[in-house]
Scaffold this motif. Structure first.
Motif, PDB file in Angstrom:
ATOM      1  N   TRP A  34       0.750  -1.011  -0.038  1.00 23.82           N
ATOM      2  CA  TRP A  34       0.078  -0.028  -0.042  1.00 23.82           C
ATOM      3  C   TRP A  34       0.926   1.320   0.148  1.00 23.82           C
ATOM      4  N   ASN A  93      -4.456   6.967   0.664  1.00 26.98           N
ATOM      5  CA  ASN A  93      -4.223   5.650   0.022  1.00 26.98           C
ATOM      6  C   ASN A  93      -4.515   5.802  -1.353  1.00 26.98           C
ATOM      7  N   VAL A 121      -7.127   3.013  -2.865  1.00 25.89           N
ATOM      8  CA  VAL A 121      -8.379   3.503  -2.441  1.00 25.89           C
ATOM      9  C   VAL A 121      -8.681   4.744  -3.620  1.00 25.89           C
ATOM     10  N   TYR A 140      -7.779  -2.600   4.413  1.00 26.35           N
ATOM     11  CA  TYR A 140      -8.537  -1.483   3.820  1.00 26.35           C
ATOM     12  C   TYR A 140      -9.671  -2.029   3.032  1.00 26.35           C
ATOM     13  N   GLN A 180     -12.699   0.597   2.910  1.00 23.67           N
ATOM     14  CA  GLN A 180     -12.415   1.772   2.265  1.00 23.67           C
ATOM     15  C   GLN A 180     -12.587   1.434   0.761  1.00 23.67           C
TER      16      GLN A 180
END
Length: 907
Positions: A607, A614, A617, A636, A639
């Motif tokens: 990530w 992020n 995302v 995550y 998200q």
């Protein structure tokens, strides 16, 4: 009968120079260099001046002043230099010398007889022996007798030694002398003009005799013969005119001389000559008698340099003398092509930038008039040709100071708006394309000048008539001079080794994986963006390079140009757009990464965050990527899922033709056990976060924590840490001096940047930014105890979105949790802090969060469940009552009714 003799007719002239108290040089007229004549005063003798060693006298040896010789010379200089006079010559059998009388004035009847004035002041002796008496001579003798009676001048009672100069014809260490008196103004008298830009002068009051080269300029010089004198048979155009121009204005005038430096080639002083009417250098350049000299401009103040450059431009445009027939070699650049504002998107090299213009197009520009660090000590083959670079040679890391130069520009410019002034365009040559060379200003500061001043670039040297240079060229030369004196960067006398960077391949990735995973977050710099989810990273902590792939998403592949033996390949739909999206946000930016694993080729997968966002995302939210099954199992997942639903709802990019399948409403399973367990624990709340989370300490742990802190402070009082000795790094467990009470506590370092560190107080839960000097190494005895602060979140509850009510909610939350409380763990969250309720007592009727819900300061999350949940139902009832009474956030009704699914609050 004899004809009466007519009195001689006086002639007019200009006094050029005073040779001694009884001898001058005159010019017949003003204009082009006219004939000159030496006149000795009739009937008198003045004391002789000193001669310097090697002067053109009989012996060639040094002599000293006769008493009052200097005063006699000065008397004449102050009266006559540059003045128009009348003179009458006597007939003489000696053809080598001419004798006469000089009168100061325009009418012979009222003009001042200079010989009489000289004798009256006691500065000359009248010849009395071996001369034929004349009325003029008798008059002089009478004046001399009067001067003797009055004790004037040489006839006074003062010791003769007081009227003899101590002339310093040479200075043993000229460089030390100039450095001691650098930029100091001396009173001076110009004694000789060697050429238009070189003079000899006395520095007063100590009579230092020096040769001065005028700073910033150079006039045409004379070609010398075998005896070191100007050769009359080898004329240099404008040399004689330039010297005459200076002689008329400065010879034997009172001036100020400012010493700047010493010329390495001949040990002459480089200085400025200031006259009450101005700077002679500026006049010479403006009239086309001189050209500006780059190296000589360096010590001059910026305003003086600008005036000299402006004078030179004027002379060029008017094609005066040295610039006769001159034509500019610089291309004419006007309008928006000449000056514009752009955003720096990439630092290509130590002197090249990629900028984005206001219309969205990109442009490559080079910093004008500088060179980046270059490879040195390159070996040649038998034919003298440079050998090819070794395999794997990387200029950015293998050429000393190249990386530092790139980093300096990257930190200063990436993502910043700059002003670009195009100076010139260098045509294509030697296989290289055309180069746009410009001066780049960031916050009104010249980027190239800053780079040169750090010793991270050098300045290009040009011919004097070459106009293709930076508009701030003189500042660049001055900055380089300072860097050389300070021995910075490229000018350091120490050998600089190249940056040793490790390439992480498949074998090394296996070794580094565990280390990177333990580090949690790593700082990195994005060196290259290959696609929307594929990056080339430089990791400063390990001084290594790696390929990094974004985890949890499917991102389309970008198109690739042909390279070597590989043909070009087309990209997938939205692949190039995804590449551009990631490139604009990440290229050459500082990011943080979290490594989960690596693939067979040794590429790390994980990530990446840029400005705490992020990127996985963000790509999903913009519709460039979809969620991969691995993302659904990650920390995550929520998200990513929410981002994908938002992109689908807005039909962004890859979802533009997406049709949502009809699915049965899924009921979210409650995040707790079937029956709520109640197990109260005494705690003290130590910190409330802006997001509504909170940190607590077990009440029973209070004495132990107090004891640990007291011992830690005693330790530092007994052995105070040396300020600045500790170099903190991200992830370190150390001690910090809290800014409020200046006491020492245990902390974990979360970020280090610019001499400051973001720290987390592990026993209390608060954070702050401190200077690194307030951090110290934590003694080993205090590292064993686990953190005393534990983090929790509110169960089923969120802060209001409205900023004003959000601040009020946190304010009342802090007020209600200021005393001892009772905590009950409600449920655990995967990858996040557990949720717990807080109570004022153990009856269960004094829930802190329920009270704030009932007052209309907190919102209950939308959670659906098949099973009954007493705590959730209790919270909902309190919220419904607050809605009915229109309390605080519900003042204007139910704010959740219009919330759409794309905002994450729908089914």
């Amino acid at each position: 009968m004899t004809t009466p003799q007519q009195p001689p007719v006086p002639k007019r002239a200009i006094v050029k120079q005073i040779l001694s108290g009884d001898s001058v040089i005159i010019r017949a007229s003003v204009g082009a260099p006219p004939p000159e004549k030496q006149i000795n005063f009739s009937g008198v003798t003045a004391p002789k001046l000193a001669r310097r060693p090697g002067d053109a006298n009989a012996t060639g040896t040094e002599t000293k002043d006769e008493p009052w010789a200097w005063e006699a010379r000065e008397f004449l200089r102050k009266k006559l230099i540059g003045e128009e006079i009348l003179f009458i010559l006597e007939k003489s059998s000696n053809t080598n010398r001419e004798y006469g009388t000089i009168y100061l004035g325009k009418d012979i009847n009222s003009a001042e007889n200079i010989t009489e004035s000289l004798v009256s002041e006691g500065l000359a002796s009248v010849r009395r022996e071996g001369v034929k008496p004349t009325p003029e001579l008798t008059r002089l003798q009478q004046l001399e007798d009067a001067a003797k009676s009055a004790g004037k001048g040489k006839w006074g009672n003062n010791p003769s030694s007081e009227h003899v100069r101590d002339v310093k014809w040479s200075i043993d260490n000229m460089r030390a002398f100039v450095e001691k008196n650098e930029n100091k103004q001396f009173d001076a008298i110009i004694e000789h003009v060697r050429d238009g830009s070189t003079i000899r002068a006395f520095l007063l009051p100590d009579f230092y005799y020096i040769t001065v080269m005028v700073a910033g300029i150079r006039c045409p010089g004379f070609k010398l013969d075998g005896q070191g004198r100007p050769d009359p048979n080898q004329k240099v155009e404008y040399a004689e005119e330039a010297r005459y121009y200076v002689e008329v204005r400065l010879l034997q005038r009172d001036v100020k001389i400012v010493l700047h430096s010493v010329n390495n080639t001949n040990n002459n002083v480089v200085g400025s000559i200031l006259h009450p009417k101005g700077n002679i250098a500026e006049n010479l350049v403006r009239e086309g008698f001189a050209k500006c000299v780059d190296w000589s401009l360096t010590p001059l103040p910026s305003d003086v340099v600008k005036k000299l450059r402006a004078a030179e431009r004027q002379a060029k445009n008017e094609q005066k003398r040295l610039w006769k027939g001159w034509q500019s070699s610089a291309p004419q650049i006007t309008g928006k092509e000449k000056e514009f504002t752009a955003t720096v998107v990439e630092v290509i090299n130590g002197d090249a930038l990629q900028v984005k213009l206001a219309n969205g197009t990109s442009k490559k520009i080079f910093l004008a008039s500088i060179r980046p660090p270059r490879e040195t000590g390159k070996a040649n083959d038998d034919e003298g040709k440079p050998l090819p670079r070794p395999k794997g040679f990387r200029p950015l890391y293998d050429i000393p100071w190249m990386f530092e130069a790139r980093e300096y520009l990257r930190k200063k410019l990436i993502g910043k708006k700059v002003q670009v002034i195009v100076d010139y365009i260098q045509g294509a040559r030697d296989g290289f394309p055309e180069k746009v060379c410009a001066t780049v200003l960031s916050n009104s500061k010249n980027v190239a000048e800053a780079l040169v001043s750090k010793g991270l670039a050098t300045v290009v040297r040009y011919r004097q008539d070459d106009d293709q240079r930076s508009c701030r060229y003189d500042e660049l030369v001055k900055a380089e001079s300072k860097a050389e004196k300070s021995q910075l960067g490229l000018h350091s006398k120490k050998d600089s080794a190249p940056l040793r960077v490790t390439e992480i391949d498949a074998a090394r990735a296996k070794l580094e994986l565990a280390t990177f995973q333990r580090a949690q977050r790593l700082d990195a710099i994005v060196e290259f963006v290959a696609s929307g989810s594929r990056f080339r990273l430089y990791i400063p902590k390990s001084n290594s390079l790696c390929t990094f792939l974004l985890g949890g998403i499917n991102c389309p592949r970008a198109s690739r140009p042909a390279t070597g033996t590989l043909p070009a390949s087309e990209g997938e739909e939205f692949g190039d757009e995804a590449l551009q999206y990631s490139k604009e946000r990440c290229l050459q930016r500082e990011v943080s990464i979290q490594v989960d694993t690596h693939d067979k080729a040794g590429n790390f997968i994980g990530w990446l965050w840029i400005d705490n966002v992020n990127l996985s995302v963000s790509l999903v939210k913009e519709g460039f990527a979809s969620v991969h099954f691995t993302g659904e199992k990650s920390a995550y997942a929520s998200q990513l899922k929410q981002a994908e639903e938002s992109a689908k709802a807005q039909k962004l990019r890859r979802w533009k033709n997406h049709v949502e399948e009809e699915v049965k409403e899924k009921v979210e399973e409650e995040r707790v056990n079937v029956e709520r367990k109640v197990n109260f624990e005494e705690v003290v709340v130590t910190e409330i976060t802006p997001e509504g989370g909170f940190f607590v300490q077990r009440f029973a742990d209070g004495p132990k924590l107090d004891s640990l802190c007291a011992k830690l402070r005693q330790e530092f009082e007994a052995n105070p840490p040396l300020s600045g000795a500790f170099n903190p790094r991200k992830g370190d467990l150390c001690a910090a001096q809290y800014s409020v009470d200046n006491q020492w506590y245990r902390v974990k370092v979360e970020k280090v940047q610019g001499g400051k560190a973001t720290v987390y107080y592990i026993d209390y839960g608060n954070r702050e930014v401190l200077p690194t000097a307030r951090l110290a190494s934590l003694p080993a005895a205090y590292t064993a105890d686990k953190p005393f602060a534990s983090e929790y979140v509110m169960p089923y509850v969120s802060l209001p979105k409205d900023e004003e009510f959000r601040e009020l909610a946190i304010k009342f939350l802090k007020a209600d949790t200021s005393d001892k409380l009772y905590l009950n763990l409600e449920y655990k969250n995967q990858g996040a802090p557990p949720a717990a309720s807080l109570h004022k007592d153990t009856s269960g009727a004094s829930d802190i969060f329920r009270s704030l819900i009932a007052d209309g300061f907190l919102m209950v999350d939308k959670v659906k469940s098949r099973r009954q949940n007493k705590l959730l139902e209790d919270y909902r009832q309190a919220q419904d009552q607050a809605k009915k009474e229109h309390l605080n956030i519900w003042e204007y009704g139910d704010i959740t009714e219009d919330d759409a699914k794309e905002f994450g609050l729908g089914n």
